[in-house]
Design an enzyme around this catalytic site. Structure first.
Site, PDB file in Angstrom:
ATOM      1  N   ASP A 185      16.166  18.152 -33.512  1.00 60.79           N
ATOM      2  CA  ASP A 185      17.114  17.225 -33.527  1.00 60.79           C
ATOM      3  C   ASP A 185      18.364  17.314 -33.347  1.00 60.79           C
ATOM      4  O   ASP A 185      19.128  16.386 -33.650  1.00 60.79           O
ATOM      5  CB  ASP A 185      16.541  16.349 -35.140  1.00 60.79           C
TER       6      ASP A 185
ATOM      7  N   CYS B 256      43.173 -15.742  -9.365  1.00 67.19           N
ATOM      8  CA  CYS B 256      42.241 -15.258 -10.342  1.00 67.19           C
ATOM      9  C   CYS B 256      40.771 -15.227  -9.877  1.00 67.19           C
ATOM     10  O   CYS B 256      39.997 -14.395 -10.169  1.00 67.19           O
ATOM     11  CB  CYS B 256      42.253 -16.305 -11.492  1.00 67.19           C
TER      12      CYS B 256
ATOM     13  N   ASP C 200      11.985  23.354 -34.257  1.00 72.18           N
ATOM     14  CA  ASP C 200      13.295  23.514 -35.252  1.00 72.18           C
ATOM     15  C   ASP C 200      12.920  23.310 -36.784  1.00 72.18           C
ATOM     16  O   ASP C 200      11.858  22.711 -36.840  1.00 72.18           O
ATOM     17  CB  ASP C 200      14.357  22.934 -34.690  1.00 72.18           C
TER      18      ASP C 200
ATOM     19  N   CYS D 124      44.190 -19.844 -11.559  1.00 69.99           N
ATOM     20  CA  CYS D 124      44.515 -20.223 -10.067  1.00 69.99           C
ATOM     21  C   CYS D 124      43.760 -19.350  -9.117  1.00 69.99           C
ATOM     22  O   CYS D 124      42.799 -18.586  -9.689  1.00 69.99           O
ATOM     23  CB  CYS D 124      46.159 -19.662 -10.026  1.00 69.99           C
TER      24      CYS D 124
ATOM     25  N   CYS E 219       0.859  -1.128  -0.116  1.00 67.73           N
ATOM     26  CA  CYS E 219      -0.041  -0.172  -0.073  1.00 67.73           C
ATOM     27  C   CYS E 219       0.969   1.171   0.043  1.00 67.73           C
ATOM     28  O   CYS E 219       1.926   1.149   0.187  1.00 67.73           O
ATOM     29  CB  CYS E 219      -0.749   0.122   1.098  1.00 67.73           C
TER      30      CYS E 219
ATOM     31  N   ASP F 128      19.972  22.511 -30.946  1.00 68.21           N
ATOM     32  CA  ASP F 128      18.590  22.514 -30.114  1.00 68.21           C
ATOM     33  C   ASP F 128      18.773  22.062 -28.767  1.00 68.21           C
ATOM     34  O   ASP F 128      17.602  22.345 -28.074  1.00 68.21           O
ATOM     35  CB  ASP F 128      17.686  21.881 -31.081  1.00 68.21           C
TER      36      ASP F 128
ATOM     37  N   CYS G  56       3.439   1.718   2.767  1.00 66.46           N
ATOM     38  CA  CYS G  56       4.643   1.126   2.658  1.00 66.46           C
ATOM     39  C   CYS G  56       5.863   2.004   1.761  1.00 66.46           C
ATOM     40  O   CYS G  56       6.781   1.974   2.065  1.00 66.46           O
ATOM     41  CB  CYS G  56       4.484  -0.245   1.935  1.00 66.46           C
TER      42      CYS G  56
END
Length: 786
Positions: free
Chosen positions: A673, A73, A471, A70, A3, A677, A6
């Site tokens: 774009d 690693c 634009d 090993c 709810c 802009d 929470c």
């Protein structure tokens, strides 16, 4: 979480944690978005949430590791993995070359693979096994709701037959036997959730249900024992039916929420899992997760493209409808870019991978939609403030109801039942779900039609937009200039197109491409250039054998003291028609000569006029902003149906003008774009970027259009309005429901069973109402659904 109370509690815990700058919790997606410093201890953060009574869902993932030799690693790989935010625990086995990793649900597996590769080892999900340990498994399934209903039915039947004069009642001990498993087995989740909330000195829906049903159950047990087992009027049916209805409501709610995230699952389904690659002349199938940029991928007809890339061989039609919203197939051939997730229709394609895994456009789209659904809308903050005090206030009203009825009437049984009804009718779930479910569905359906909404705030604000600033180049026009005229000065015999093509052959400027295209069309081969350099803001200079060529704007001619008066009238005519002029001059034997000029034109997009008309139907005004000259701007604006435009504007001037439009409280959207802009996109209330534009523009904007089509701008505003209306409908329903229901219960007009049914119905109705947004479709020019 179950709810709105929470949500507020978890947010408070997260925000108070050291290193956390901001936290936002979404009830519908059951996710928390946390902005934290790089040194934040995420393990301790998870522990803080769990100590408060909640769980952080985990996934156990197995990755194949290569290159280990090993024990050192192992330590290095484990350290690299543990540095990835969201990792809970890791164990690397050298014998099997596998790493078993416990991560927070939703963490990107590719981030783990990248971290391992940066440490100098290989990693693969080809043999990965994923086990989800999701806390949501505690939520009620259909069988729990069904079992509760079956056990409750014998308790309810006597109530149903009583109006027909039938006085039939189960023995008290049988009622106890039926109600007890419902109360303490099927209803155990309410006690767990309520107990955790009580320990944290907070309240939630579980606490209300647990207290209310326990009171009805306890009263019934007391009456049964006090009467020596004789059947009297007991209230086992109230507690049993309430739990049954709440379980049913939560199950229906979960189903509806599952449908609300359908957009993400649809996008996820576009991901290919296996790819055919060509290595050393041989073809082999590998997991998509193992692909690297630069790999050569073979895509046969009917297969889904697994990566973003460039076509090296072949041509075909691609179905990109689920990525862009464009229903028609798109033709692609050698040199064209392709997007992962598209379906290859009929041709064999050989593609060089340019972006793989999380870097593909599809992965970025999924992240954008997930982020938009996870982030909290501004309107939700009002709800959070109410939810923070909701449960304590309901408990106070319930206590006042109990004391009031008991003291006034002396009937403490009736007082208890009315107090229980108050607790049961109150529903913080509906308040918590009202906003996020609407946003989830709205952003999902928008993505289906090529509208990517980056955050909930953009979705919420867009509904109020009254002005859209466009634009020009690349937004309202195709952004691909073409040569429309070549004029030679009096007395000149120089080959203008040939020299211009030579000067521009190494330039990437759009006008240079137009010159090259025109030279190719006319069969003109450019001359060999000895050297060339750019003249910023003016043009280019190139050295050919025996001459120097200057190709640029009028300012360049003026700096070289070249008179252009003889051609000024013709040039002005072209500029008034919306064309751009580039002059050509040549120096030979120290003599400078004006050769002539080229006129470039840009074509208006076919849908530009329709886009402006649709916005006008929505009551939205349009204005065009461009750095081009007034003649060109006026021509394009007229063709697009825009009356208001501004020309010769620098990027900073565009941003300043957008800020001016925002005065008097008007909401302004900017559509662009290009990099130039970006300032105006940031200055606007809502930035809308074309996906065909630059990354800077798309990152700055709150909404990205997956098709370079201005008509979708109106669709983006329309879906925003529809979503915003749903939010207010849901909030209105949730608030009104509690405002009306709680007083009715307090004054004795609702018994607990009816209150339980109404509470379950409220949450389901809120989510179901939000799901109606899935029927949204873009409008055509006449305002009808497409």
């Amino acid at each position: 979480m179950n709810c709105a109370s929470c949500v507020g509690r978890v947010e408070k815990i997260l925000a108070a944690f050291p290193g956390v700058e901001q936290a936002s919790v979404n009830l519908a997606t059951e996710k928390a978005t946390v902005h934290a410093g790089s040194g934040t201890d995420f393990s301790a953060l998870f522990a803080a949430v769990e100590n408060a009574g909640y769980e952080v869902p985990e996934e156990s993932i197995s990755l194949s590791i290569s290159g280990m030799s090993c024990a050192s690693c192992i330590a290095r790989v484990e350290k690299a993995i543990m540095n990835v935010p969201g990792v809970r625990d890791v164990a690397v086995n050298l014998a099997t070359n596998k790493a078993r990793i416990n991560i927070t649900s939703g963490i990107n597996t590719e981030a783990l693979i990248l971290a391992i590769k940066k440490a100098g080892y290989g990693a693969s999900t080809a043999l990965a096994e994923i086990t989800v340990n999701d806390a949501s498994t505690e939520l009620p399934g259909w069988w729990q709701a069904a079992a509760a209903a079956i056990l409750s039915l014998p308790l309810v039947i006597p109530m149903l037959v009583m109006p027909f004069g039938l006085n039939w009642m189960l023995p008290g001990w049988m009622q106890l036997a039926l109600a007890t498993p419902i109360q303490f087995w099927l209803g155990a989740r309410f006690y767990k959730g309520g107990w955790k909330a009580a320990l944290a000195r907070a309240g939630n829906m579980d606490l209300l249900v647990a207290i209310g049903t326990s009171a009805a159950y306890g009263l019934s047990v007391y009456l049964l024992l006090a009467s020596g087992g004789h059947t009297g009027h007991l209230y086992f049916e109230s507690s049993a039916v309430i739990i049954s209805l709440v379980l049913l409501g939560k199950w229906l709610e979960q189903r509806a929420k599952h449908q609300a995230v359908a957009a993400i699952r649809t996008l996820e389904s576009l991901r290919a899992t296996v790819a055919t690659v060509r290595k050393d002349g041989l073809e082999q199938k590998i997991a998509v997760a193992d692909l690297l940029a630069g790999d050569i991928v073979i895509v046969r007809p009917g297969e889904r493209i697994p990566v973003d890339g460039t076509i090296l061989e072949g041509s075909s039609d691609l179905d990109e409808s689920l990525l862009t919203g464009e229903s028609l197939p798109v033709s692609k051939t050698t040199g064209d870019a392709v997007t992962g997730g598209a379906v290859n229709a009929d041709g064999l394609l050989v593609i060089e991978a340019t972006a793989v895994g999380g870097e593909t456009m599809l992965s970025q789209i999924i992240r954008l939609v997930e982020d938009a659904q996870a982030v909290k809308a501004p309107i939700q903050r009002l709800v959070d403030k109410v939810s923070a005090v909701f449960v304590p206030v309901v408990l106070l009203i319930s206590a006042a109801t109990f004391l009031g009825w008991g003291l006034v009437t002396g009937n403490w049984q009736l007082a208890l039942l009315n107090a229980v009804a108050v607790q049961v009718i109150a529903c913080p779930c509906a308040l918590g779900l009202a906003t996020p479910t609407s946003i989830m569905v709205g952003t999902g359906v928008a993505a289906r039609y090529g509208i990517l909404i980056k955050d909930a705030e953009a979705l919420e604000i867009a509904h109020a937009v009254k002005i859209v600033a466009f634009d020009k180049t690349g937004t309202l026009t195709e952004g691909k200039p073409i040569v429309v005229a070549i004029e030679r000065s009096a007395g000149s015999t120089l080959p203008i197109l040939e020299l211009a093509a030579a000067a521009q052959q190494y330039s990437s400027h759009p006008l240079a491409k137009a010159v090259q295209d025109e030279a190719y069309r006319q069969g003109v081969a450019p001359r060999t250039v000895l050297s060339a350099k750019s003249l910023p803001g003016r043009g280019v200079q190139a050295e050919l054998d025996g001459m120097t060529v200057y190709f640029g704007n009028k300012r360049l001619m003026q700096e070289m003291n070249l008179p252009t008066a003889d051609m000024a009238e013709s040039a002005a005519d072209h500029e008034n028609a919306g064309r751009t002029i580039s002059w050509l001059a040549v120096r030979m034997s120290e003599e400078m000569q004006l050769a002539g000029f080229l006129a470039f034109g840009d074509t208006v997009k076919k849908s530009a006029k329709e886009a402006i008309a649709r916005l006008a139907q929505l009551g939205v005004a349009s204005v065009m902003l461009t750095g081009d000259n007034a003649g060109s701007a006026g021509s394009i604006a007229s063709a697009a149906g825009i009356e208001d435009f501004r020309a010769e504007m620098l990027p900073a001037e565009k941003a300043a003008f957008v800020s001016t439009l925002k005065r008097n409280g008007r909401k302004v959207a900017m559509v662009g774009d290009g990099i130039n802009d970006a300032p105006a996109l940031a200055a606007a209330d809502v930035g809308i970027a074309m996906s065909s534009g630059t990354d800077v523009a798309m990152h700055t904007a709150g909404i990205t259009l997956m098709r370079s089509d201005p008509v979708i701008v109106a669709d983006a505003i329309d879906i925003s309005r529809k979503t915003y209306n749903k939010i207010w409908q849901n909030l209105g329903w949730a608030f009104a429901y509690n405002i009306v229901g709680i007083p009715l219960a307090a004054f004795g007009y609702l018994n607990p069973v009816i209150a339980g049914a109404a509470m379950a119905f409220s949450s389901v109705s809120v989510v179901s109402n939000a799901l109606l947004l899935r029927r949204w479709k873009p409008l055509d020019k006449a305002g009808k659904l497409l």
